[in-house]
Motif scaffolding. Sequence first.
Motif, mmCIF file in Angstrom:
data_model
loop_
_atom_site.group_PDB
_atom_site.id
_atom_site.type_symbol
_atom_site.label_atom_id
_atom_site.label_comp_id
_atom_site.label_asym_id
_atom_site.label_seq_id
_atom_site.Cartn_x
_atom_site.Cartn_y
_atom_site.Cartn_z
ATOM 1 N N HIS A 142 0.852 -1.192 0.000
ATOM 2 C CA HIS A 142 0.000 0.000 0.000
ATOM 3 C C HIS A 142 0.881 1.233 0.000
ATOM 4 C CE1 HIS A 142 0.791 0.932 4.243
ATOM 5 N NE2 HIS A 142 0.567 -0.346 4.526
ATOM 6 N N THR A 143 0.258 2.388 -0.263
ATOM 7 C CA THR A 143 1.017 3.635 -0.345
ATOM 8 C C THR A 143 1.280 4.209 1.039
ATOM 9 O OG1 THR A 143 -1.083 4.800 -0.693
ATOM 10 C CG2 THR A 143 0.205 4.237 -2.657
ATOM 11 N N ILE A 144 2.097 5.245 1.061
ATOM 12 C CA ILE A 144 2.537 5.867 2.310
ATOM 13 C C ILE A 144 1.467 6.786 2.894
ATOM 14 C CG2 ILE A 144 4.078 7.725 3.102
ATOM 15 C CD1 ILE A 144 6.283 6.411 1.440
ATOM 16 N N GLY A 145 1.411 6.811 4.208
ATOM 17 C CA GLY A 145 0.560 7.735 4.949
ATOM 18 C C GLY A 145 1.031 7.754 6.390
ATOM 19 N N THR A 146 0.981 8.905 7.050
ATOM 20 C CA THR A 146 1.519 8.986 8.410
ATOM 21 C C THR A 146 0.509 9.388 9.472
ATOM 22 O OG1 THR A 146 2.203 11.296 8.071
ATOM 23 C CG2 THR A 146 3.822 9.591 7.548
ATOM 24 N N ALA B 198 -0.175 -0.865 12.522
ATOM 25 C CA ALA B 198 0.704 -0.732 11.357
ATOM 26 C C ALA B 198 1.144 0.716 11.176
ATOM 27 C CB ALA B 198 -0.006 -1.231 10.105
ATOM 28 N N SER B 199 0.223 1.662 11.340
ATOM 29 C CA SER B 199 0.551 3.077 11.176
ATOM 30 C C SER B 199 1.534 3.552 12.236
ATOM 31 C CB SER B 199 -0.728 3.922 11.245
ATOM 32 O OG SER B 199 -1.590 3.630 10.175
ATOM 33 N N VAL B 200 1.337 3.106 13.462
ATOM 34 C CA VAL B 200 2.239 3.494 14.548
ATOM 35 C C VAL B 200 3.635 2.936 14.299
ATOM 36 C CG1 VAL B 200 2.736 3.192 17.007
ATOM 37 C CG2 VAL B 200 0.405 3.749 16.263
ATOM 38 N N LEU B 201 3.727 1.709 13.815
ATOM 39 C CA LEU B 201 5.039 1.110 13.520
ATOM 40 C C LEU B 201 5.718 1.834 12.369
ATOM 41 C CD1 LEU B 201 6.647 -1.353 14.669
ATOM 42 C CD2 LEU B 201 4.329 -1.064 15.549
ATOM 43 N N PHE B 202 4.958 2.248 11.375
ATOM 44 C CA PHE B 202 5.534 3.004 10.255
ATOM 45 C C PHE B 202 6.145 4.306 10.763
ATOM 46 C CE2 PHE B 202 5.350 6.130 6.843
ATOM 47 C CZ PHE B 202 5.895 5.441 5.766
ATOM 48 N N ASP B 203 5.395 5.027 11.576
ATOM 49 C CA ASP B 203 5.898 6.296 12.103
ATOM 50 C C ASP B 203 7.050 6.079 13.080
ATOM 51 O OD1 ASP B 203 4.054 7.595 10.561
ATOM 52 O OD2 ASP B 203 2.594 7.865 12.165
ATOM 53 N N ALA B 204 7.037 4.974 13.799
ATOM 54 C CA ALA B 204 8.163 4.650 14.678
ATOM 55 C C ALA B 204 9.429 4.442 13.853
ATOM 56 C CB ALA B 204 7.853 3.400 15.502
ATOM 57 N N GLY B 205 9.281 3.894 12.668
ATOM 58 C CA GLY B 205 10.419 3.737 11.769
ATOM 59 C C GLY B 205 10.980 5.081 11.340
ATOM 60 N N ILE B 206 10.093 6.044 11.082
ATOM 61 C CA ILE B 206 10.539 7.396 10.726
ATOM 62 C C ILE B 206 11.367 7.991 11.864
ATOM 63 C CG2 ILE B 206 9.798 9.740 10.160
ATOM 64 C CD1 ILE B 206 7.288 8.592 8.913
ATOM 65 N N SER C 159 1.651 13.578 3.403
ATOM 66 C CA SER C 159 2.159 12.291 2.904
ATOM 67 C C SER C 159 1.046 11.517 2.205
ATOM 68 C CB SER C 159 2.730 11.463 4.062
ATOM 69 O OG SER C 159 3.788 12.122 4.695
ATOM 70 N N GLY C 160 -0.067 11.310 2.924
ATOM 71 C CA GLY C 160 -1.155 10.512 2.377
ATOM 72 C C GLY C 160 -1.824 11.132 1.165
ATOM 73 N N HIS C 161 -2.032 12.449 1.211
ATOM 74 C CA HIS C 161 -2.632 13.145 0.068
ATOM 75 C C HIS C 161 -1.570 13.695 -0.880
ATOM 76 C CE1 HIS C 161 -6.875 12.929 0.837
ATOM 77 N NE2 HIS C 161 -6.800 13.531 2.016
#
Length: 333
Positions: free
Chosen positions: A215-219, A245-253, A301-303
């Motif tokens: 899927h595409t990126i969104g924060t 999943a979203s929290v883990l993505f942002d944790a990666g950032i 990011s998402g838009h």
Amino acid sequence: MPSLVSEYTAGTLFGAALFAARVFAPSTIIAQMKLEDFTMVKAMLGASATSALFVHLADSTKLAPMKPRTPQSIGFFPYDGNIIGGSMIGIGMALTGACPGTVFVQAGAGLPSGMYVLGGGILGGLLFVSTQPSITRSRESRGSGKTNSELTIPKSLGVSPWVVLAMWEIMCLGMLQLLSGFEGSMTAAQSLVSPVVGGLLIGTAQACAIALTRHTIGTSSAFEDVGRWLRNVISGDSSKGPITASVLFDAGIVSASALLARFLLPAAAAQASSHSVSRSTAVIGGVAMAYGARLAGGCTSGHGISGLATFSWASLISVASMFAAGVLTAALR
């Protein structure tokens, strides 16, 4: 690769790209809203052109269906959620020098204002989930927010997405050429890479995210997820944790930014910290950004990166609202 690990890995790549492009610096974002520096827009144009190509390749090869962002409404008229939410994001950006994605880079890099914006964002997420039932009831009772129009530009025009993609790439390149003479207060020596190369890195991070997560990126979804968890804790239900999943993505950032700022590129982080934002402004702006992002169904990011790459009308309207409100706010301050 497990789903949460994939999300975290994709987040680290995206965070590293944002850091390298230097679009996380508060001075860069505020100067963009003042129309004094076009680093942010250049990076977004490069990211959009690259992302659009990867998104349509992924969709056409059946790697993953790339769904466009959908219209958001609170019941008054079609896209009113996108307009109001997008405007709130723009106001928050002009006040804080952050956006719902770069705030995680700022927090990881140790920028003082970034921590307060992040705190405000969490409060904004809590406020959104608390008011969401009222928004839903308003939309259902009014029934005037529905739109029967097509979700994307190609479907509205009745042309192939590849034709629109070609036009989009030409438009992005043309705008980059037009803006090439506007260097503003930033210089190439102050950035790790040029804004255009930074945008290409962000677009490449998008491609990696699609390959890893499908899927595409969104924060900004993480603000809503944490806000919902906090609401449940307040109401006495802490059975489900905030790890999504979203929290883990942002944790990666945050992780990638912390690594770059502390061990590899501390000078870049120190320079980004030079712009001061008051604590109260940072918190208020963070609330506005997070609430607006969830109301609009996405953020820069998402838009701005993902949604525009699918040629979504909702994303185009949201991004236009962000910059219009941001520029107006910066002019009035």
